[in-house]
Design a protein around this motif. Structure first.
Motif, PDB file in Angstrom:
ATOM      1  N   PHE A  46       0.830  -1.203   0.000  1.00 11.42           N
ATOM      2  CA  PHE A  46       0.000   0.000   0.000  1.00 11.42           C
ATOM      3  C   PHE A  46       0.867   1.256   0.000  1.00 11.42           C
ATOM      4  O   PHE A  46       0.642   2.193  -0.786  1.00 11.42           O
ATOM      5  CB  PHE A  46      -0.912  -0.009   1.226  1.00 11.42           C
ATOM      6  CG  PHE A  46      -1.608   1.298   1.481  1.00 11.42           C
ATOM      7  CD1 PHE A  46      -2.681   1.696   0.703  1.00 11.42           C
ATOM      8  CD2 PHE A  46      -1.184   2.139   2.506  1.00 11.42           C
ATOM      9  CE1 PHE A  46      -3.317   2.913   0.931  1.00 11.42           C
ATOM     10  CE2 PHE A  46      -1.807   3.351   2.743  1.00 11.42           C
ATOM     11  CZ  PHE A  46      -2.879   3.736   1.950  1.00 11.42           C
ATOM     12  N   LEU A  47       1.872   1.289   0.856  1.00 10.64           N
ATOM     13  CA  LEU A  47       2.716   2.475   0.980  1.00 10.64           C
ATOM     14  C   LEU A  47       3.574   2.697  -0.269  1.00 10.64           C
ATOM     15  O   LEU A  47       3.801   3.847  -0.674  1.00 10.64           O
ATOM     16  CB  LEU A  47       3.607   2.352   2.218  1.00 10.64           C
ATOM     17  CG  LEU A  47       2.876   2.395   3.565  1.00 10.64           C
ATOM     18  CD1 LEU A  47       3.811   2.024   4.701  1.00 10.64           C
ATOM     19  CD2 LEU A  47       2.283   3.774   3.804  1.00 10.64           C
ATOM     20  N   ASP A  74      -8.357   4.069   3.064  1.00 10.32           N
ATOM     21  CA  ASP A  74      -8.032   3.024   2.101  1.00 10.32           C
ATOM     22  C   ASP A  74      -6.812   2.199   2.484  1.00 10.32           C
ATOM     23  O   ASP A  74      -6.389   1.332   1.719  1.00 10.32           O
ATOM     24  CB  ASP A  74      -7.799   3.645   0.709  1.00 10.32           C
ATOM     25  CG  ASP A  74      -9.026   4.375   0.200  1.00 10.32           C
ATOM     26  OD1 ASP A  74     -10.140   3.907   0.501  1.00 10.32           O
ATOM     27  OD2 ASP A  74      -8.870   5.407  -0.472  1.00 10.32           O
ATOM     28  N   GLY A  75      -6.233   2.478   3.636  1.00 14.26           N
ATOM     29  CA  GLY A  75      -5.013   1.776   4.014  1.00 14.26           C
ATOM     30  C   GLY A  75      -5.250   0.692   5.050  1.00 14.26           C
ATOM     31  O   GLY A  75      -6.235   0.725   5.791  1.00 14.26           O
ATOM     32  N   PRO A  76      -4.345  -0.286   5.133  1.00 16.55           N
ATOM     33  CA  PRO A  76      -4.461  -1.333   6.149  1.00 16.55           C
ATOM     34  C   PRO A  76      -4.092  -0.789   7.531  1.00 16.55           C
ATOM     35  O   PRO A  76      -3.563   0.317   7.650  1.00 16.55           O
ATOM     36  CB  PRO A  76      -3.434  -2.369   5.681  1.00 16.55           C
ATOM     37  CG  PRO A  76      -2.397  -1.553   4.956  1.00 16.55           C
ATOM     38  CD  PRO A  76      -3.165  -0.451   4.275  1.00 16.55           C
ATOM     39  N   ALA A  77      -4.378  -1.566   8.546  1.00 10.70           N
ATOM     40  CA  ALA A  77      -3.989  -1.176   9.903  1.00 10.70           C
ATOM     41  C   ALA A  77      -2.482  -1.316  10.055  1.00 10.70           C
ATOM     42  O   ALA A  77      -1.836  -2.095   9.352  1.00 10.70           O
ATOM     43  CB  ALA A  77      -4.709  -2.051  10.924  1.00 10.70           C
ATOM     44  N   HIS A  78      -1.915  -0.542  10.942  1.00 12.83           N
ATOM     45  CA  HIS A  78      -0.486  -0.645  11.236  1.00 12.83           C
ATOM     46  C   HIS A  78      -0.299  -1.613  12.395  1.00 12.83           C
ATOM     47  O   HIS A  78      -1.076  -1.579  13.358  1.00 12.83           O
ATOM     48  CB  HIS A  78       0.081   0.726  11.598  1.00 12.83           C
ATOM     49  CG  HIS A  78       1.566   0.802  11.521  1.00 12.83           C
ATOM     50  ND1 HIS A  78       2.384   0.243  12.471  1.00 12.83           N
ATOM     51  CD2 HIS A  78       2.390   1.366  10.587  1.00 12.83           C
ATOM     52  CE1 HIS A  78       3.650   0.462  12.149  1.00 12.83           C
ATOM     53  NE2 HIS A  78       3.681   1.142  11.002  1.00 12.83           N
ATOM     54  N   PRO A  82      -1.168   3.613  16.008  1.00 16.26           N
ATOM     55  CA  PRO A  82      -2.633   3.757  15.933  1.00 16.26           C
ATOM     56  C   PRO A  82      -3.149   3.957  14.512  1.00 16.26           C
ATOM     57  O   PRO A  82      -4.325   3.730  14.241  1.00 16.26           O
ATOM     58  CB  PRO A  82      -2.917   4.996  16.793  1.00 16.26           C
ATOM     59  CG  PRO A  82      -1.725   5.146  17.670  1.00 16.26           C
ATOM     60  CD  PRO A  82      -0.563   4.645  16.871  1.00 16.26           C
ATOM     61  N   GLY A  83      -2.287   4.404  13.615  1.00 20.62           N
ATOM     62  CA  GLY A  83      -2.686   4.615  12.228  1.00 20.62           C
ATOM     63  C   GLY A  83      -1.485   4.543  11.326  1.00 20.62           C
ATOM     64  O   GLY A  83      -0.346   4.768  11.755  1.00 20.62           O
ATOM     65  N   VAL A  84      -1.701   4.243  10.052  1.00 20.71           N
ATOM     66  CA  VAL A  84      -0.593   4.131   9.107  1.00 20.71           C
ATOM     67  C   VAL A  84      -0.161   5.504   8.591  1.00 20.71           C
ATOM     68  O   VAL A  84       0.925   5.653   8.047  1.00 20.71           O
ATOM     69  CB  VAL A  84      -0.973   3.199   7.941  1.00 20.71           C
ATOM     70  CG1 VAL A  84      -2.015   3.845   7.047  1.00 20.71           C
ATOM     71  CG2 VAL A  84       0.237   2.793   7.136  1.00 20.71           C
ATOM     72  N   GLY A 122       7.511   2.416   8.558  1.00 18.02           N
ATOM     73  CA  GLY A 122       6.439   1.804   7.799  1.00 18.02           C
ATOM     74  C   GLY A 122       5.163   2.612   7.872  1.00 18.02           C
ATOM     75  O   GLY A 122       4.090   2.094   8.192  1.00 18.02           O
ATOM     76  N   GLU A 123       5.270   3.910   7.556  1.00 22.46           N
ATOM     77  CA  GLU A 123       4.107   4.790   7.650  1.00 22.46           C
ATOM     78  C   GLU A 123       4.105   5.797   6.512  1.00 22.46           C
ATOM     79  O   GLU A 123       5.127   6.029   5.866  1.00 22.46           O
ATOM     80  CB  GLU A 123       4.083   5.525   8.993  1.00 22.46           C
ATOM     81  CG  GLU A 123       5.266   6.437   9.208  1.00 22.46           C
ATOM     82  CD  GLU A 123       5.379   6.948  10.635  1.00 22.46           C
ATOM     83  OE1 GLU A 123       4.733   6.391  11.531  1.00 22.46           O
ATOM     84  OE2 GLU A 123       6.142   7.915  10.850  1.00 22.46           O
TER      85      GLU A 123
END
Length: 222
Positions: A46-47, A74-78, A82-84, A122-123
């Protein structure tokens, strides 16, 4: 290393690992690897497909002492955060603010500009202020050095005062530029809320600096 397992379990001489190349330093002859990348392929994919300037929407998931996390629609969970999505304090607003909650609140829906893929954490690094025109560039397009303006004092500091000369634009009047006579402290001349005439003496968009002078906007005594 791994986000899923303790370092002691994976950092063992002789153990075979699978990792993704995330950087190459030709000068030092080193390759930087990420085990976390291979453990979270959906997040990584995704990233990697995001492009700078792309607009992403989501919900403010958490406000921490180092920035704001955003759970992207639209992104997956990290696996850890708490968020990507992540917004540094510098990318929240063009205007000066006292506390983060003056700009965003947990649970608030926002749209941000994608800046870059942070391979270390990874964000997705995001910018909220990028969704709005830069007020400083707008200001410098119509104001030139030498112009006389009227502004309101917003803050006193030991080396001078800050004066708001347009919406979202504050400039510094250095202590030596407050008056033709020597000024020991800014409160000897003015207080927060006062209006004063000022001359624009410098406009530096790159360093985001507006420098002003009250002294040059007032008649010289004698």
């Amino acid at each position: 290393m791994s986000w899923c397992r303790p370092s002691a379990e994976v950092a063992e001489a002789g153990r075979r690992i699978t990792a993704e190349v995330v950087g190459v330093d030709l000068e030092k002859g080193r390759v930087r690897l990420s085990m976390a990348a291979t453990e979270n392929p959906e997040l990584r994919a995704f990233l990697k497909r995001l492009n700078r300037g792309e607009i992403l929407s989501g919900v403010v998931a958490a406000i921490e002492r180092f920035g704001v996390f955003v759970a992207l629609d639209d992104g997956p969970a990290h696996p850890v955060f708490p968020g990507v999505g992540f917004i540094s304090f510098a990318e929240l607003s063009w205007q000066r603010y006292e506390v983060v909650t003056d700009v965003v609140q947990v649970g608030q829906r926002i749209s941000c500009e994608f800046l870059q893929f942070d391979t270390w954490n990874g964000e997705a690094r995001l910018s909220l202020k990028g969704m709005r025109p830069d007020p400083l560039r707008t200001f410098t397009d119509r104001i030139s050095v030498g112009e006389i303006l009227s502004g309101q004092v917003t803050k006193l500091v030991p080396f001078g005062v800050f004066v708001q000369v347009a919406d979202g634009i504050e400039g510094l009047v250095h202590l030596r530029e407050l008056a033709w006579t020597t000024v020991e402290a800014p409160e000897d001349i003015t207080r927060v809320g006062d209006r004063m005439p000022v001359v624009v003496t410098e406009l530096d968009v790159e360093r985001r600096r507006v420098t002003l002078s009250r002294r040059r906007a007032t008649p010289r005594p004698g």
